[in-house]
Design a protein around this motif. Structure first.
Motif, PDB file in Angstrom:
ATOM      1  N   TRP A  30     100.171 107.815  -4.360  1.00 34.73           N
ATOM      2  CA  TRP A  30     100.574 109.370  -4.675  1.00 34.73           C
ATOM      3  C   TRP A  30      99.335 110.043  -4.677  1.00 34.73           C
ATOM      4  N   GLN A  31      98.292 109.375  -4.821  1.00 36.73           N
ATOM      5  CA  GLN A  31      96.727 109.864  -5.007  1.00 36.73           C
ATOM      6  C   GLN A  31      95.781 109.470  -3.963  1.00 36.73           C
ATOM      7  N   PRO A  72     102.037 121.048  -6.283  1.00 40.64           N
ATOM      8  CA  PRO A  72     102.888 120.088  -5.884  1.00 40.64           C
ATOM      9  C   PRO A  72     104.161 120.203  -5.421  1.00 40.64           C
ATOM     10  N   ARG A  75     103.672 120.846   1.578  1.00 37.15           N
ATOM     11  CA  ARG A  75     103.124 120.017   2.422  1.00 37.15           C
ATOM     12  C   ARG A  75     101.920 120.610   3.122  1.00 37.15           C
ATOM     13  N   CYS A  83     100.367 115.598   4.744  1.00 37.71           N
ATOM     14  CA  CYS A  83     100.542 115.083   3.317  1.00 37.71           C
ATOM     15  C   CYS A  83     101.460 116.044   2.491  1.00 37.71           C
ATOM     16  N   GLU A  84     101.707 115.488   1.505  1.00 35.07           N
ATOM     17  CA  GLU A  84     102.636 116.174   0.226  1.00 35.07           C
ATOM     18  C   GLU A  84     101.762 116.117  -0.802  1.00 35.07           C
ATOM     19  N   SER A  86     100.985 116.004  -4.613  1.00 37.11           N
ATOM     20  CA  SER A  86     102.090 115.215  -5.510  1.00 37.11           C
ATOM     21  C   SER A  86     101.643 115.522  -6.807  1.00 37.11           C
ATOM     22  N   TYR A 118      96.080 116.130  -5.896  1.00 38.81           N
ATOM     23  CA  TYR A 118      96.272 114.780  -5.268  1.00 38.81           C
ATOM     24  C   TYR A 118      97.566 115.187  -4.051  1.00 38.81           C
ATOM     25  N   ALA A 119      97.429 114.184  -3.026  1.00 31.89           N
ATOM     26  CA  ALA A 119      98.396 114.043  -2.098  1.00 31.89           C
ATOM     27  C   ALA A 119      98.855 112.620  -1.604  1.00 31.89           C
ATOM     28  N   THR A 120     100.084 112.457  -1.391  1.00 37.85           N
ATOM     29  CA  THR A 120     100.654 111.482  -0.661  1.00 37.85           C
ATOM     30  C   THR A 120     100.653 111.694   0.885  1.00 37.85           C
TER      31      THR A 120
END
Length: 136
Positions: A30-31, A72, A75, A83-84, A86, A118-120
């Motif tokens: 998730w980071q 958060p 997208r 990415c999303e 997070s 941060y993004a997934t």
């Protein structure tokens, strides 16, 4: 600090060749990406802080987005990567050197739309310098 590259392949765990010093606090799925606004960085620099893109450990710097819209759950498409967002990337003492008074909490999300995010990674791909960042 991260150095600028012309292009980077992005997989499920982040950018190719990117690593983190502290795996206890960084580098989880998730980071995978740590994204920050070039305009926010520019504003800090214009206020006299010795900060530049990549200084605070972000591995993707974007421009042209209203950073207040990045939060958060949203997208983001950059190049062929989707990415999303997070979570907010909480600042730590390692970022104190980028602020003239050492107050690294200047980049905390509780102070407005100034935090790294941060993004997934949802769709791996490639991000190239100059690719637009588009919210979905």
């Amino acid at each position: 600090p991260r150095l600028r590259v012309a292009a980077v392949g992005v997989g499920w765990r982040g950018g190719a060749g990117d690593g983190q010093r502290s795996r206890q606090h960084h580098g989880r799925p998730w980071q995978a990406l740590c994204i920050w606004s070039g305009e926010v960085i520019d504003a800090f620099a214009a206020a006299g802080h010795p900060i530049a893109a990549g200084s605070a450990g972000e591995n993707v710097t974007v421009r042209g987005l209203d950073w207040a819209d990045v939060r958060p759950g949203t997208r983001l498409r950059m190049g062929t990567v989707l990415c999303e967002i997070s979570a907010w990337a909480l600042p730590c003492k390692h970022n104190a050197r980028w602020f003239t008074d050492g107050d690294f909490n200047r980049m905390h999300h509780e102070r407005g739309p100034v935090s790294r995010a941060y993004a997934t990674v949802l769709e791996p791909g490639t991000i190239r310098t100059g690719d637009p960042a588009v919210l979905h």
